[in-house]
Design a protein around this motif. Structure first.
Motif, PDB file in Angstrom:
ATOM      1  N   ASN A 220       0.789  -1.118  -0.141  1.00 45.93           N
ATOM      2  CA  ASN A 220      -0.074   0.105  -0.013  1.00 45.93           C
ATOM      3  C   ASN A 220       1.006   1.278   0.016  1.00 45.93           C
ATOM      4  O   ASN A 220       1.729   1.263   0.804  1.00 45.93           O
ATOM      5  CB  ASN A 220      -0.881   0.125   1.248  1.00 45.93           C
ATOM      6  N   ILE A 221       0.887   2.121  -0.864  1.00 48.60           N
ATOM      7  CA  ILE A 221       1.701   3.269  -1.199  1.00 48.60           C
ATOM      8  C   ILE A 221       0.765   4.615  -1.104  1.00 48.60           C
ATOM      9  O   ILE A 221      -0.300   4.733  -1.697  1.00 48.60           O
ATOM     10  CB  ILE A 221       2.286   3.309  -2.411  1.00 48.60           C
ATOM     11  N   LEU A 222       1.442   5.457  -0.392  1.00 45.39           N
ATOM     12  CA  LEU A 222       0.692   6.826  -0.101  1.00 45.39           C
ATOM     13  C   LEU A 222       1.648   7.600  -0.908  1.00 45.39           C
ATOM     14  O   LEU A 222       2.739   7.886  -0.805  1.00 45.39           O
ATOM     15  CB  LEU A 222       0.572   7.194   1.106  1.00 45.39           C
ATOM     16  N   GLU A 223       1.073   8.429  -1.868  1.00 54.24           N
ATOM     17  CA  GLU A 223       1.838   9.698  -2.509  1.00 54.24           C
ATOM     18  C   GLU A 223       1.129  11.008  -2.163  1.00 54.24           C
ATOM     19  O   GLU A 223       0.258  11.180  -2.080  1.00 54.24           O
ATOM     20  CB  GLU A 223       1.500   9.624  -3.948  1.00 54.24           C
TER      21      GLU A 223
ATOM     22  N   ASN B  22      -1.116  -1.241  -4.479  1.00 56.44           N
ATOM     23  CA  ASN B  22      -2.219  -0.119  -4.288  1.00 56.44           C
ATOM     24  C   ASN B  22      -1.900   1.070  -3.891  1.00 56.44           C
ATOM     25  O   ASN B  22      -0.969   1.687  -2.904  1.00 56.44           O
ATOM     26  CB  ASN B  22      -2.782  -0.820  -2.888  1.00 56.44           C
ATOM     27  N   ILE B  23      -2.167   2.212  -4.918  1.00 54.04           N
ATOM     28  CA  ILE B  23      -1.734   3.477  -4.652  1.00 54.04           C
ATOM     29  C   ILE B  23      -2.814   4.436  -4.047  1.00 54.04           C
ATOM     30  O   ILE B  23      -4.034   4.358  -4.793  1.00 54.04           O
ATOM     31  CB  ILE B  23      -1.323   3.999  -6.088  1.00 54.04           C
ATOM     32  N   THR B  24      -2.619   5.323  -3.040  1.00 56.39           N
ATOM     33  CA  THR B  24      -3.546   6.209  -2.697  1.00 56.39           C
ATOM     34  C   THR B  24      -2.734   7.359  -3.096  1.00 56.39           C
ATOM     35  O   THR B  24      -1.510   7.605  -2.333  1.00 56.39           O
ATOM     36  CB  THR B  24      -3.691   6.029  -1.314  1.00 56.39           C
ATOM     37  N   ALA B  25      -3.268   8.393  -4.132  1.00 57.61           N
ATOM     38  CA  ALA B  25      -2.500   9.559  -4.322  1.00 57.61           C
ATOM     39  C   ALA B  25      -3.401  10.570  -3.661  1.00 57.61           C
ATOM     40  O   ALA B  25      -4.540  10.695  -3.605  1.00 57.61           O
ATOM     41  CB  ALA B  25      -2.931   9.992  -6.211  1.00 57.61           C
ATOM     42  N   SER B  26      -2.656  11.381  -3.178  1.00 52.05           N
ATOM     43  CA  SER B  26      -3.335  12.398  -2.111  1.00 52.05           C
ATOM     44  C   SER B  26      -2.700  13.776  -2.486  1.00 52.05           C
ATOM     45  O   SER B  26      -1.633  14.209  -2.947  1.00 52.05           O
ATOM     46  CB  SER B  26      -3.157  12.244  -0.481  1.00 52.05           C
TER      47      SER B  26
END
Length: 155
Positions: free
Chosen positions: A64-67, A85-89
């Motif tokens: 799980n990756i947070l950008e 799994n990318i969460t772009a913020s």
């Protein structure tokens, strides 16, 4: 002389990015955007090439990756290609709309979340990796550092 205020800076940048993203959306210019290190002028590209190469080496597809500060998604490309799994913020909702238009067809595991890097709306220990290409300076360094540590899984 007016005292420097980080909140005013953040507000100014938010307005600037919202306007830019609206222009991209309203004129379908997002379809013509260069993505990744290729979007950066050649003479400034070396740190972005280095960033992307390290992401490629580090990321596992089950992570799980947070950008943070993903903006229009210019530097989200290598994250997407990892199949993690990318969460772009980002603080700009319109910028996230551009990002979704550029990438939703490529990676169905991509999520976008409007978020302030000083107050992330994620549970503790949610992410294996936090990535950012040039946006960490938009927040108070102490708060941002604490938020990154909070959302990262141990190890």
């Amino acid at each position: 002389m007016k005292k420097y205020n980080k909140t005013d800076d953040k507000s100014t940048e938010l307005n600037r990015f919202e306007k830019r993203a609206k222009d991209l959306l309203n004129n379908d210019l997002y379809k013509k955007m260069s993505l990744g290190a290729d979007s950066v002028p050649y003479f400034l590209r070396t740190p972005y090439d280095y960033y992307e190469e390290n992401l490629r080496k580090l990321i596992h597809s089950h992570w799980n990756i947070l950008e943070l500060g993903s903006g229009n998604g210019i530097h989200t490309k290598k994250l997407i290609e990892s199949n993690a799994n990318i969460t772009a913020s980002d603080i700009s909702q319109n910028s996230l709309k551009v990002l979704k238009k550029n990438y939703n067809k490529i990676n169905s595991k991509l999520k976008t979340v409007k978020a302030d890097i000083e107050k992330l709306p994620f549970d503790n220990e949610s992410f294996n990796l936090v990535a950012s290409a040039g946006s960490l300076s938009y927040g108070d360094s102490f708060k941002v550092d604490n938020e990154i540590k909070r959302v990262l899984k141990p190890g």
